[in-house]
Design a protein around this motif. Sequence first.
Motif, PDB file in Angstrom:
ATOM      1  N   GLN A   1      -1.708   9.437 -23.492  1.00  0.00           N
ATOM      2  CA  GLN A   1      -1.549   8.442 -22.137  1.00  0.00           C
ATOM      3  C   GLN A   1      -1.260   8.650 -21.067  1.00  0.00           C
ATOM      4  OE1 GLN A   1       1.064   5.442 -24.130  1.00  0.00           O
ATOM      5  NE2 GLN A   1       1.693   4.477 -22.279  1.00  0.00           N
ATOM      6  N   VAL A   2      -2.341   7.883 -20.244  1.00  0.00           N
ATOM      7  CA  VAL A   2      -2.233   8.190 -18.611  1.00  0.00           C
ATOM      8  C   VAL A   2      -1.607   7.136 -17.533  1.00  0.00           C
ATOM      9  CG1 VAL A   2      -4.005   7.697 -16.538  1.00  0.00           C
ATOM     10  CG2 VAL A   2      -4.389   8.723 -18.998  1.00  0.00           C
ATOM     11  N   GLU A   3      -0.719   8.224 -17.484  1.00  0.00           N
ATOM     12  CA  GLU A   3       0.145   6.722 -16.438  1.00  0.00           C
ATOM     13  C   GLU A   3       0.427   7.511 -14.763  1.00  0.00           C
ATOM     14  OE1 GLU A   3       4.865   5.855 -16.260  1.00  0.00           O
ATOM     15  OE2 GLU A   3       4.256   7.794 -17.614  1.00  0.00           O
ATOM     16  N   LEU A   4       0.450   6.666 -13.914  1.00  0.00           N
ATOM     17  CA  LEU A   4       0.513   7.112 -12.840  1.00  0.00           C
ATOM     18  C   LEU A   4       1.475   6.256 -11.784  1.00  0.00           C
ATOM     19  CD1 LEU A   4      -2.669   6.639 -13.214  1.00  0.00           C
ATOM     20  CD2 LEU A   4      -3.765   4.856 -11.530  1.00  0.00           C
ATOM     21  N   VAL A   5       2.056   6.771 -10.974  1.00  0.00           N
ATOM     22  CA  VAL A   5       3.095   6.976 -10.317  1.00  0.00           C
ATOM     23  C   VAL A   5       3.119   7.286  -9.595  1.00  0.00           C
ATOM     24  CG1 VAL A   5       5.459   7.376  -9.930  1.00  0.00           C
ATOM     25  CG2 VAL A   5       4.247   7.807 -12.792  1.00  0.00           C
ATOM     26  N   GLU A   6       3.147   6.503  -8.547  1.00  0.00           N
ATOM     27  CA  GLU A   6       3.626   6.452  -6.562  1.00  0.00           C
ATOM     28  C   GLU A   6       4.370   6.366  -6.430  1.00  0.00           C
ATOM     29  OE1 GLU A   6       0.961   2.281  -8.258  1.00  0.00           O
ATOM     30  OE2 GLU A   6       2.687   2.562  -8.750  1.00  0.00           O
ATOM     31  N   SER A   7       4.197   7.169  -5.190  1.00  0.00           N
ATOM     32  CA  SER A   7       5.876   7.770  -4.362  1.00  0.00           C
ATOM     33  C   SER A   7       5.564   7.272  -2.544  1.00  0.00           C
ATOM     34  CB  SER A   7       5.904   8.721  -4.470  1.00  0.00           C
ATOM     35  OG  SER A   7       5.437  10.221  -4.800  1.00  0.00           O
ATOM     36  N   GLY A   8       6.187   7.600  -2.080  1.00  0.00           N
ATOM     37  CA  GLY A   8       6.498   7.560  -0.660  1.00  0.00           C
ATOM     38  C   GLY A   8       6.726   6.420   0.170  1.00  0.00           C
ATOM     39  N   GLY A   9       6.668   5.168  -0.825  1.00  0.00           N
ATOM     40  CA  GLY A   9       6.680   3.506   0.214  1.00  0.00           C
ATOM     41  C   GLY A   9       8.643   4.566   0.723  1.00  0.00           C
ATOM     42  N   GLY A  10       8.607   3.346   1.412  1.00  0.00           N
ATOM     43  CA  GLY A  10      10.260   2.853   2.239  1.00  0.00           C
ATOM     44  C   GLY A  10      10.000   2.087   3.566  1.00  0.00           C
ATOM     45  N   LEU A  11      11.314   2.198   4.334  1.00  0.00           N
ATOM     46  CA  LEU A  11      11.475   1.845   5.678  1.00  0.00           C
ATOM     47  C   LEU A  11      10.878   2.371   6.403  1.00  0.00           C
ATOM     48  CD1 LEU A  11      12.203  -1.128   7.221  1.00  0.00           C
ATOM     49  CD2 LEU A  11      14.286  -0.943   6.572  1.00  0.00           C
ATOM     50  N   VAL A  12       9.938   1.698   7.411  1.00  0.00           N
ATOM     51  CA  VAL A  12       9.483   2.110   8.617  1.00  0.00           C
ATOM     52  C   VAL A  12       9.633   0.749   9.717  1.00  0.00           C
ATOM     53  CG1 VAL A  12       8.322   4.285   7.811  1.00  0.00           C
ATOM     54  CG2 VAL A  12       7.030   2.132   8.451  1.00  0.00           C
ATOM     55  N   GLN A  13       9.883   1.819  11.537  1.00  0.00           N
ATOM     56  CA  GLN A  13       9.735   0.253  12.596  1.00  0.00           C
ATOM     57  C   GLN A  13       7.789   0.522  12.883  1.00  0.00           C
ATOM     58  OE1 GLN A  13      12.168   1.800  15.665  1.00  0.00           O
ATOM     59  NE2 GLN A  13      13.572   3.239  13.977  1.00  0.00           N
ATOM     60  N   PRO A  14       7.816  -0.573  13.214  1.00  0.00           N
ATOM     61  CA  PRO A  14       5.883  -0.341  14.115  1.00  0.00           C
ATOM     62  C   PRO A  14       5.940   0.878  14.959  1.00  0.00           C
ATOM     63  CG  PRO A  14       7.770  -2.662  14.373  1.00  0.00           C
ATOM     64  CD  PRO A  14       8.455  -1.599  13.444  1.00  0.00           C
ATOM     65  N   GLY A  15       4.413   0.628  14.643  1.00  0.00           N
ATOM     66  CA  GLY A  15       4.342   2.402  15.442  1.00  0.00           C
ATOM     67  C   GLY A  15       4.526   3.474  14.804  1.00  0.00           C
ATOM     68  N   GLY A  16       5.177   3.549  13.432  1.00  0.00           N
ATOM     69  CA  GLY A  16       4.986   4.866  12.833  1.00  0.00           C
ATOM     70  C   GLY A  16       4.206   5.170  11.683  1.00  0.00           C
ATOM     71  N   SER A  17       4.928   6.173  10.991  1.00  0.00           N
ATOM     72  CA  SER A  17       3.617   6.689   9.885  1.00  0.00           C
ATOM     73  C   SER A  17       4.566   6.850   8.445  1.00  0.00           C
ATOM     74  CB  SER A  17       3.305   7.946  10.664  1.00  0.00           C
ATOM     75  OG  SER A  17       2.233   7.260  11.410  1.00  0.00           O
ATOM     76  N   LEU A  18       3.305   6.734   7.347  1.00  0.00           N
ATOM     77  CA  LEU A  18       4.049   6.982   5.935  1.00  0.00           C
ATOM     78  C   LEU A  18       2.444   7.697   5.025  1.00  0.00           C
ATOM     79  CD1 LEU A  18       6.443   6.069   5.053  1.00  0.00           C
ATOM     80  CD2 LEU A  18       5.899   4.480   3.957  1.00  0.00           C
ATOM     81  N   ARG A  19       3.266   8.103   4.589  1.00  0.00           N
ATOM     82  CA  ARG A  19       2.089   8.947   3.305  1.00  0.00           C
ATOM     83  C   ARG A  19       2.220   8.523   2.157  1.00  0.00           C
ATOM     84  NH1 ARG A  19      -0.224  14.944   1.652  1.00  0.00           N
ATOM     85  NH2 ARG A  19       1.501  15.292   1.253  1.00  0.00           N
ATOM     86  N   LEU A  20       1.553   7.915   1.461  1.00  0.00           N
ATOM     87  CA  LEU A  20       2.090   7.653  -0.117  1.00  0.00           C
ATOM     88  C   LEU A  20       1.157   7.966  -1.175  1.00  0.00           C
ATOM     89  CD1 LEU A  20       1.302   3.717   0.233  1.00  0.00           C
ATOM     90  CD2 LEU A  20       3.311   4.878   0.226  1.00  0.00           C
ATOM     91  N   SER A  21       1.895   8.747  -2.016  1.00  0.00           N
ATOM     92  CA  SER A  21       1.335   9.531  -2.707  1.00  0.00           C
ATOM     93  C   SER A  21       0.869   8.980  -4.385  1.00  0.00           C
ATOM     94  CB  SER A  21       2.054  11.020  -3.021  1.00  0.00           C
ATOM     95  OG  SER A  21       1.564  11.834  -1.933  1.00  0.00           O
ATOM     96  N   CYS A  22       0.123   9.236  -5.066  1.00  0.00           N
ATOM     97  CA  CYS A  22      -0.233   9.438  -6.474  1.00  0.00           C
ATOM     98  C   CYS A  22      -0.769   9.586  -7.171  1.00  0.00           C
ATOM     99  CB  CYS A  22      -1.170   7.320  -6.337  1.00  0.00           C
ATOM    100  SG  CYS A  22      -0.889   7.006  -8.177  1.00  0.00           S
TER     101      CYS A  22
END
Length: 118
Positions: A1-22
């Motif tokens: 059975q296949v399952e996809l799991v995302e991570s890396g979300g959250g709260l950031v300030q304008p102009g900031g950076s974030l990296r999401l993974s799946c």
Amino acid sequence: QVELVESGGGLVQPGGSLRLSCVASGTIFSINAMGWYRQAAGKERELVARITSGGSTAYADSVKSRFTISRDNPKNTVYLQMNSLNPEDTAVYYCNFRAMLSPVMDYWGKGTLVTVSS
């Protein structure tokens, strides 16, 4: 059975950076493309970025030059590097894997929330 799991979300300030993974558990056969979609409150889901099995990429006009999609095929993982974030980027981000079967099969993660606010 296949399952996809995302991570890396959250709260950031304008102009900031974030990296999401799946990461996808199990084995997905005949992967045609991997991508990221997002849905903001009160709006329809939209395609953010996609990368094909051949390595070509496509981006929504609103994120082009700010976001970068990449993949690690042996690990069945796709990433989304987000820079210069603004409040309009606030949304639930969903990971998508597409398998070119008969018929086409789409796999979805449950989503990760990204909030851009000061």
